[in-house]
Write a protein that holds these residues in place. Structure first.
Motif, PDB file in Angstrom:
ATOM      1  N   CYS A  55     -16.337 -14.222  12.625  1.00  0.00           N
ATOM      2  CA  CYS A  55     -17.562 -14.202  11.972  1.00  0.00           C
ATOM      3  C   CYS A  55     -17.614 -14.279  10.373  1.00  0.00           C
ATOM      4  O   CYS A  55     -18.161 -14.889   9.652  1.00  0.00           O
ATOM      5  N   PRO A  56     -16.825 -13.028  10.023  1.00  0.00           N
ATOM      6  CA  PRO A  56     -16.738 -12.961   8.532  1.00  0.00           C
ATOM      7  C   PRO A  56     -16.062 -14.071   7.936  1.00  0.00           C
ATOM      8  O   PRO A  56     -16.235 -14.492   6.809  1.00  0.00           O
ATOM      9  N   PHE A  57     -14.873 -14.580   8.432  1.00  0.00           N
ATOM     10  CA  PHE A  57     -14.200 -15.746   8.102  1.00  0.00           C
ATOM     11  C   PHE A  57     -15.281 -16.846   7.944  1.00  0.00           C
ATOM     12  O   PHE A  57     -15.168 -17.585   6.608  1.00  0.00           O
ATOM     13  N   PHE A  58     -16.123 -17.422   8.690  1.00  0.00           N
ATOM     14  CA  PHE A  58     -16.750 -18.245   8.437  1.00  0.00           C
ATOM     15  C   PHE A  58     -17.870 -18.019   7.502  1.00  0.00           C
ATOM     16  O   PHE A  58     -18.319 -19.173   6.681  1.00  0.00           O
ATOM     17  N   PHE A  59     -18.477 -17.004   7.217  1.00  0.00           N
ATOM     18  CA  PHE A  59     -19.534 -16.568   6.064  1.00  0.00           C
ATOM     19  C   PHE A  59     -18.755 -16.827   4.783  1.00  0.00           C
ATOM     20  O   PHE A  59     -19.355 -17.383   3.857  1.00  0.00           O
ATOM     21  N   PHE A  60     -17.500 -16.038   4.785  1.00  0.00           N
ATOM     22  CA  PHE A  60     -16.957 -16.351   3.279  1.00  0.00           C
ATOM     23  C   PHE A  60     -16.472 -17.533   3.030  1.00  0.00           C
ATOM     24  O   PHE A  60     -16.557 -18.163   1.802  1.00  0.00           O
ATOM     25  N   THR A  61     -16.193 -18.418   3.834  1.00  0.00           N
ATOM     26  CA  THR A  61     -15.518 -19.811   3.797  1.00  0.00           C
ATOM     27  C   THR A  61     -16.919 -20.704   3.433  1.00  0.00           C
ATOM     28  O   THR A  61     -16.797 -21.415   2.477  1.00  0.00           O
ATOM     29  N   GLU A  62     -18.114 -20.539   3.962  1.00  0.00           N
ATOM     30  CA  GLU A  62     -19.212 -21.124   3.571  1.00  0.00           C
ATOM     31  C   GLU A  62     -19.696 -20.764   2.345  1.00  0.00           C
ATOM     32  O   GLU A  62     -20.172 -21.618   1.391  1.00  0.00           O
ATOM     33  N   SER A  63     -19.696 -19.537   2.037  1.00  0.00           N
ATOM     34  CA  SER A  63     -20.021 -19.181   0.565  1.00  0.00           C
ATOM     35  C   SER A  63     -19.013 -19.652  -0.624  1.00  0.00           C
ATOM     36  O   SER A  63     -19.494 -20.057  -1.587  1.00  0.00           O
ATOM     37  N   LEU A  64     -17.828 -19.627  -0.217  1.00  0.00           N
ATOM     38  CA  LEU A  64     -16.825 -20.383  -1.186  1.00  0.00           C
ATOM     39  C   LEU A  64     -17.278 -21.566  -1.313  1.00  0.00           C
ATOM     40  O   LEU A  64     -17.110 -21.989  -2.385  1.00  0.00           O
ATOM     41  N   TYR A  65     -17.161 -22.460  -0.327  1.00  0.00           N
ATOM     42  CA  TYR A  65     -17.423 -23.717  -0.257  1.00  0.00           C
ATOM     43  C   TYR A  65     -18.714 -24.005  -1.205  1.00  0.00           C
ATOM     44  O   TYR A  65     -18.782 -25.055  -2.253  1.00  0.00           O
ATOM     45  N   LEU A  67     -20.187 -22.001  -3.538  1.00  0.00           N
ATOM     46  CA  LEU A  67     -19.867 -21.950  -4.994  1.00  0.00           C
ATOM     47  C   LEU A  67     -18.998 -23.011  -5.654  1.00  0.00           C
ATOM     48  O   LEU A  67     -19.312 -23.334  -6.702  1.00  0.00           O
ATOM     49  N   LEU A  68     -17.900 -23.446  -4.958  1.00  0.00           N
ATOM     50  CA  LEU A  68     -17.124 -24.512  -5.567  1.00  0.00           C
ATOM     51  C   LEU A  68     -17.890 -25.685  -5.516  1.00  0.00           C
ATOM     52  O   LEU A  68     -17.833 -26.609  -6.624  1.00  0.00           O
ATOM     53  N   LYS A  69     -18.786 -26.134  -4.780  1.00  0.00           N
ATOM     54  CA  LYS A  69     -19.761 -27.225  -4.966  1.00  0.00           C
ATOM     55  C   LYS A  69     -20.362 -27.119  -6.229  1.00  0.00           C
ATOM     56  O   LYS A  69     -20.594 -27.968  -6.949  1.00  0.00           O
ATOM     57  N   LYS A  70     -21.029 -25.797  -6.376  1.00  0.00           N
ATOM     58  CA  LYS A  70     -22.118 -25.938  -7.228  1.00  0.00           C
ATOM     59  C   LYS A  70     -21.364 -25.835  -8.862  1.00  0.00           C
ATOM     60  O   LYS A  70     -21.693 -26.346  -9.656  1.00  0.00           O
ATOM     61  N   ARG A  71     -20.036 -25.303  -8.980  1.00  0.00           N
ATOM     62  CA  ARG A  71     -19.278 -25.334 -10.141  1.00  0.00           C
ATOM     63  C   ARG A  71     -18.836 -26.810 -10.339  1.00  0.00           C
ATOM     64  O   ARG A  71     -18.875 -27.223 -11.444  1.00  0.00           O
ATOM     65  N   HIS A  72     -18.480 -27.700  -9.359  1.00  0.00           N
ATOM     66  CA  HIS A  72     -18.301 -28.907  -9.556  1.00  0.00           C
ATOM     67  C   HIS A  72     -19.390 -29.721 -10.075  1.00  0.00           C
ATOM     68  O   HIS A  72     -19.127 -30.863 -10.807  1.00  0.00           O
TER      69      HIS A  72
END
Length: 76
Positions: A55-65, A67-72
């Motif tokens: 559960c936390p893995f999916f939450f943090f993975t989505e948040s990281l994705y 964030l990286l998409k927004k920076r790109h």
């Protein structure tokens, strides 16, 4: 005017509600009462085994994705 964040929040809430209803429905089908079914659905970290990690893995993975998409998008 809707932004991309509003759409993400809306879809997240829709998925949360749908999965919550599915979870409560399955618990009721198995014979638990409504309060116990809601408690089981709203306390996902009481699960034994790999659920504590997944559960936390999916939450943090989505948040990281996101964030990286927004920076790109800002770099372009």
């Amino acid at each position: 005017m809707k932004s991309e964040n509003d759409e993400v929040i809306g879809v997240s809430l829709l998925l949360f509600g749908s999965l919550l209803a599915l979870s409560v429905g399955i618990d009721l089908f198995q014979g638990t009462n409504v309060l116990q079914a809601l408690y089981n659905a709203l306390s996902p970290f009481c699960v034994n085994g790999s659920g504590r990690i997944i559960c936390p893995f999916f939450f943090f993975t989505e948040s990281l994705y996101l964030l990286l998409k927004k920076r790109h998008q800002k770099q372009q």
